[in-house]
Design an enzyme around this catalytic site. Structure first.
Site, mmCIF file in Angstrom:
data_model
loop_
_atom_site.group_PDB
_atom_site.id
_atom_site.type_symbol
_atom_site.label_atom_id
_atom_site.label_comp_id
_atom_site.label_asym_id
_atom_site.label_seq_id
_atom_site.Cartn_x
_atom_site.Cartn_y
_atom_site.Cartn_z
ATOM 1 C CG ASP A 19 -10.197 5.507 -0.793
ATOM 2 O OD1 ASP A 19 -9.252 4.947 -1.513
ATOM 3 O OD2 ASP A 19 -9.911 6.357 -0.027
ATOM 4 C CG ASN A 67 -3.840 7.188 -8.452
ATOM 5 O OD1 ASN A 67 -4.956 7.063 -8.495
ATOM 6 N ND2 ASN A 67 -3.401 7.071 -7.004
#
Length: 248
Positions: A19, A67
């Site tokens: 991340d 996503n």
């Protein structure tokens, strides 16, 4: 930092939520795609270091089913990056086998073809297995496993009273490897984000503020040192674990 870890107690399976690529790029005044490219360079470094340390499985959360809701241009850039990053050097130089898990039907055909070719080309490598979670979410995986088990029951291949944890685990996309010993999340967030929910039931969790492009060998060693300083009890008491260790 290598001197701070016990090389005889390296976690066999490390899973990582990579991340912070986009936020890292923003801090550097660049487009988010620049951060994803920098993140690929980190993958190369961490892969090499994991093989050197003796890690057997490295699972990387690359692209979640959620996503797909991102801007189309970012998704397109990510898919292109997947294609360009699947190079032989990172796998053949380190003797790494490549595997992929996820809802691959949603991926562009060119990406699926490249993934399949890379899996086949690296199938004989033995030092470590790198697993890429692509178009993956744990809820999707568990739902898919339940559907497969229901089909087996309907077809008379499986009795309902024979369904246990091993049966469920056997229908997971990760059935070919052990559960993670250590889950690392970079980027400062402290959540699991729909990643390997079944498999991390007893994994040690490690969160750090470092954005993925800045996560280097030293940061990896810190995570492993933290892992090694914990007592893994798996539901038992600390005294039981100490007795078992003394009796080895």
């Amino acid at each position: 930092m290598t001197s701070q870890i016990d090389t005889k107690r390296i976690p066999q399976h490390i899973a990582i939520i990579m991340d912070g690529n986009g936020r890292w790029a923003t801090q550097h005044g660049r487009e988010r795609s620049y951060g994803h490219q920098a993140g690929v360079d980190t993958v190369r470094r961490i892969t090499s270091e994991c093989t050197r340390l003796g890690v057997k499985y490295l699972t990387l959360y690359t692209f979640s089913t959620e996503n797909w809701n991102r801007p189309a241009d970012e998704i397109s850039a990510l898919m292109g990056l997947v294609l360009s990053s699947l190079e032989d050097e990172i796998f053949m130089k380190n003797d790494v086998r490549f595997r992929v898990i996820g809802d691959l039907k949603r991926l562009p055909e060119a990406v699926r073809t490249k993934l399949r070719e890379t899996e086949e080309h690296t199938a004989g490598n033995k030092t470590m297995t790198m697993v890429v979670a692509l178009s993956y979410s744990s809820k999707w995986e568990i739902t898919n496993a339940v559907r497969e088990i229901a089909d087996d029951v309907k077809a008379g291949k499986l009795a309902t009273d024979a369904i246990d944890e091993d049966v469920v685990a056997g229908h997971m996309q990760t059935a070919f490897m052990p559960d993670p010993d250590l889950l690392i999340r970079t980027g400062g967030e402290q959540r699991i984000s729909n990643y390997l929910l079944w498999q991390i039931a007893y994994s040690e969790l490690y969160f750090c503020d470092t954005f993925w492009p800045d996560f280097d060998e030293s940061e990896l060693h810190k995570a492993i040192a933290s892992f090694q300083n914990r007592q893994r009890r798996f539901g038992k008491t600390g005294a039981q674990i100490e007795t078992e260790e003394n009796n080895k």
